[in-house]
Design a protein around this motif. Structure first.
Motif, mmCIF file in Angstrom:
data_model
loop_
_atom_site.group_PDB
_atom_site.id
_atom_site.type_symbol
_atom_site.label_atom_id
_atom_site.label_comp_id
_atom_site.label_asym_id
_atom_site.label_seq_id
_atom_site.Cartn_x
_atom_site.Cartn_y
_atom_site.Cartn_z
ATOM 1 N N HIS A 1 -9.198 6.772 27.188
ATOM 2 C CA HIS A 1 -9.118 7.653 26.397
ATOM 3 C C HIS A 1 -10.491 7.735 26.130
ATOM 4 O O HIS A 1 -10.978 9.581 25.956
ATOM 5 C CB HIS A 1 -8.140 7.442 24.805
ATOM 6 N N ASP A 2 -11.397 6.920 25.805
ATOM 7 C CA ASP A 2 -12.470 6.326 25.919
ATOM 8 C C ASP A 2 -13.551 7.663 27.307
ATOM 9 O O ASP A 2 -14.107 8.461 26.599
ATOM 10 C CB ASP A 2 -13.049 5.322 26.454
ATOM 11 N N LEU A 3 -12.680 7.637 28.317
ATOM 12 C CA LEU A 3 -13.543 8.756 29.785
ATOM 13 C C LEU A 3 -13.314 9.956 29.367
ATOM 14 O O LEU A 3 -13.647 10.503 29.381
ATOM 15 C CB LEU A 3 -13.029 7.688 31.045
ATOM 16 N N ALA A 4 -12.085 10.207 28.480
ATOM 17 C CA ALA A 4 -12.058 11.507 28.729
ATOM 18 C C ALA A 4 -12.804 12.667 27.553
ATOM 19 O O ALA A 4 -13.181 13.193 27.195
ATOM 20 C CB ALA A 4 -10.185 11.714 27.997
ATOM 21 N N ARG B 1 -19.493 15.424 27.537
ATOM 22 C CA ARG B 1 -20.327 15.655 28.227
ATOM 23 C C ARG B 1 -20.062 17.776 28.443
ATOM 24 O O ARG B 1 -21.388 18.258 29.234
ATOM 25 C CB ARG B 1 -20.073 15.518 29.994
ATOM 26 N N ALA B 2 -18.774 17.849 28.916
ATOM 27 C CA ALA B 2 -18.641 19.940 28.485
ATOM 28 C C ALA B 2 -19.474 20.339 27.731
ATOM 29 O O ALA B 2 -19.964 21.435 27.831
ATOM 30 C CB ALA B 2 -16.937 20.090 28.399
ATOM 31 N N ALA B 3 -19.376 19.728 26.603
ATOM 32 C CA ALA B 3 -19.894 20.123 25.148
ATOM 33 C C ALA B 3 -21.392 20.210 25.588
ATOM 34 O O ALA B 3 -22.409 21.560 25.163
ATOM 35 C CB ALA B 3 -19.567 19.870 24.037
ATOM 36 N N ALA C 1 -18.000 16.387 33.517
ATOM 37 C CA ALA C 1 -17.027 16.062 33.170
ATOM 38 C C ALA C 1 -16.104 16.153 33.609
ATOM 39 O O ALA C 1 -14.920 15.844 33.460
ATOM 40 C CB ALA C 1 -16.971 17.393 32.101
ATOM 41 N N ARG C 2 -15.713 16.874 34.714
ATOM 42 C CA ARG C 2 -14.873 17.280 35.832
ATOM 43 C C ARG C 2 -14.733 15.802 35.701
ATOM 44 O O ARG C 2 -13.442 14.742 36.459
ATOM 45 C CB ARG C 2 -14.920 18.399 36.243
#
Length: 71
Positions: free
Chosen positions: A15-18, A24-26, A33-34
Motif C-alpha cells: 500500500h505504501d509503495l502504491a 510519482r505519477a502526479a 510510478a510503474r
C-alpha cells in the motif's frame, strides 16, 4: 473494518509503495510510478483492486465537494 490481509506487513508495504506510485505519477514521473506499482503488485497482487476502490471513493468525495462550492 480491516481484514487480516489488510493488517499484514506485506499489504501495508504494498500500500505504501502504491501511494508512492501515485505521488510519482502526479509529479510527472510515470516510469518510476510503474516500477513502484509493479513492486507493490509483486508483494500483494490484490493491491491494484484496493487502490482503484480508494481512488473511486476519493473521486466521489471530490465530486461532492466541487458540487457544493459551485453553487
Amino acid at each position: 473494518m480491516a481484514t487480516r490481509h489488510e493488517d499484514s506487513p506485506e499489504h501495508k508495504k504494498a500500500h505504501d509503495l502504491a501511494e508512492q506510485a501515485l505521488d510519482r505519477a502526479a509529479g510527472g514521473d510515470p516510469r518510476k510510478a510503474r516500477d513502484l506499482i509493479e513492486e507493490a503488485k509483486s508483494i500483494d497482487p490484490k493491491i491494484g483492486e484496493e487502490m482503484a476502490r480508494e481512488a473511486a471513493e476519493d473521486q466521489k468525495k471530490a465530486d461532492k465537494f466541487v458540487g457544493k462550492t459551485d453553487r
